[in-house]
Design an enzyme around this catalytic site. Sequence first.
Site, PDB file in Angstrom:
ATOM      1  N   GLU A  90      30.535  43.908  10.194  1.00 29.93           N
ATOM      2  CA  GLU A  90      29.428  44.627  10.804  1.00 29.93           C
ATOM      3  C   GLU A  90      28.247  44.872   9.869  1.00 29.93           C
ATOM      4  O   GLU A  90      27.106  44.916  10.318  1.00 29.93           O
ATOM      5  CB  GLU A  90      29.926  45.978  11.357  1.00 29.93           C
ATOM      6  CG  GLU A  90      30.799  45.879  12.580  1.00 29.93           C
ATOM      7  CD  GLU A  90      30.063  45.294  13.766  1.00 29.93           C
ATOM      8  OE1 GLU A  90      28.984  45.808  14.141  1.00 29.93           O
ATOM      9  OE2 GLU A  90      30.553  44.277  14.310  1.00 29.93           O
ATOM     10  N   SER A 111      33.083  31.386  60.683  1.00 27.38           N
ATOM     11  CA  SER A 111      33.720  31.640  61.976  1.00 27.38           C
ATOM     12  C   SER A 111      34.556  32.916  61.997  1.00 27.38           C
ATOM     13  O   SER A 111      35.020  33.324  63.070  1.00 27.38           O
ATOM     14  CB  SER A 111      34.589  30.449  62.370  1.00 27.38           C
ATOM     15  OG  SER A 111      33.779  29.310  62.608  1.00 27.38           O
TER      16      SER A 111
END
Length: 655
Positions: A96, A363
Amino acid sequence: MANPGAPRARRTPLQALFYWTLVLGVWGAIFSVAFLAVFATDLPDTSTLYNVQRQPSISYLDRSGALVAVRGSQESPPVDIDKLPAYVPAAFVSIEDRQFYHHFGFNPWGMIRAEFYNLTHRGATLQGGSTITQQLARNLFLTPTQSIRRKAQELILAVWLETKFSKKQLLALYLNRVNFGGGAYGIEAASQRYFNKPAAQLTLGEAALLAATMKGPSRYNPAANSDRAAKRATTVLNAMVETGAITPAERDAAFAQPVHVSATLESQHAQYFTDWLDGQVRALLGKEPTEDLVVETTLDLPIQTAAEQAVRNGVAAHANQGVEQGALVALDGQGRIRAYVGGASYADSQYDRVTEAKRQAGSAFKPFVYLTAMEAGHTPSEPVVDEPITIGNWSPKNYTGKYLGQITLETALAQSINTVAARLANEVGTNNVAETAHRLGITSQIQTDPSMALGAVEVEPLEMAEAYDAFANGGYRVQAYGIERIRTASGQVLYDHGVGGDQLKSVIPQPALSEMAQMMRQVVATGTGGRAKIGGYDLAGKTGTTSDYRDAWFVGFTGGFVTAVWVGRDDNTPMKRVTGGGAPAEIWRAFMAPVLPHIQAQAIPGGAAAAPQPDLIGNILSNDTPAPAPQPIPDEAPQPSAPPPERPDASGPPI
């Protein structure tokens, strides 16, 4: 007296250096004052720094009291960084913020490098330039909102933090406050959540896996995204070698030692369902929870497990036809959600297709057309002619490209004949059809062009299940729900769905209800839904396929229990001739076959099942080859260690 026309004496290099240093210093001071005046006027209150407030946990239980999921953070005290193995904080620093011990809160070169990368790699994953101190400032005081003001305030607060704390204290604050995903805030909670051990006992591989989550707590969650997290953990270990935190031999040893994530998390079910409920809990309470909560849900874990397996296997089985995603939601006759699957894999995609994706119904919308016709006086045995038709400038065609001539309305629905549905909707009025659909539970906007008769309407799977539930429960409209009660961990009831609840409203009168049940049974018995057949049970439903194969549906039901299944692709591109009678019907059957005994399935209300009628067009529209029967699930859900408080159960079918 100086001569005005004489040339100006040139500064010596030393004088020039002094001059420009002074100029830049003055302008730097002016800029700093202006910067602080603009961005420091509304800085958040930093006095809350020492208030360690965890997010309350929310435990979700299924209808039998079995634990479904836990959201929010678990109770865990701040860890003493001196008691952690040295490689634990080193893992975070290496991946980091390698310059953590050398900067004063921010790293200008890192910020410039990240910005240059983002400008030159359009479309790639963006890089950040934030230091650990800046991340800490954001986590402690700011919101994740991306803005220039937020970034500037993050910078100011990072410098302030550096003046107040040592590097060791900053790193300890960071490790104890950061979000590790899965509701775990702080490394102690994360270690307990993912590995069932205190942070002081973390191995090198486990530390790397936790450090890997910092790139994205959700995307790199070790439980939900294990493969992605493992690849990122490899990057962390390599970074630790590069920074000298560990040796190559130690890295290789970590690779050779498997990391086992908590089995409880690996097997967590109903993640889409829990996500859907999270916001509802806060809305029902009217505020953010301040203490641990228990949410008693309508979910049935054995049924949910069967649903997840059916969707996952069904999507995989039809991948060669371009099926990439699926969704399934099952409701009982009162609208209680018993199963909820928003996608084939929550780990791969957290996008919830049950309630967030509107897709054309095809449908599967036709039952609303036929119900409108039944209420207008038509009957299932009424003769009609399947032949070419033109309404305005629209000429619908059947899926097979063939016409059957004289048939009954019952056969027309069972075989999903487009020409008959279009003519019927035009006769009864598309506005009336839309009103019928809304009356039963469709809440999406319905366009009333003639094509709506064939399902040119975008709906969510949950809407379809709600609307079809009226066919399954005796004609009553339901409002699907997933929360029965919310209580505190100490037992105080904060919300109870059964208190003051509205009575179900009848929305389908007789004889239309019995007529629709009769016709929709034939969809499964002899029509396009043949692959959904399960011997010995009273079943009905309707297939749905859009003309370009972008969406395929099967919505089916038995007495007091309805399940809607959708398959398709998130980018809305066509599949390869996938129909509602194919993959969706197979998924529906794979789910319902083991579930029907579990729910003590009843006959569909509204009259006895009619004798099967002959299939006039054989297997042109569907292949009725039965699939292998799935194994039934246990009749009882897993019991909790302590029974939950009794709650009233609304009247209805014993599901």
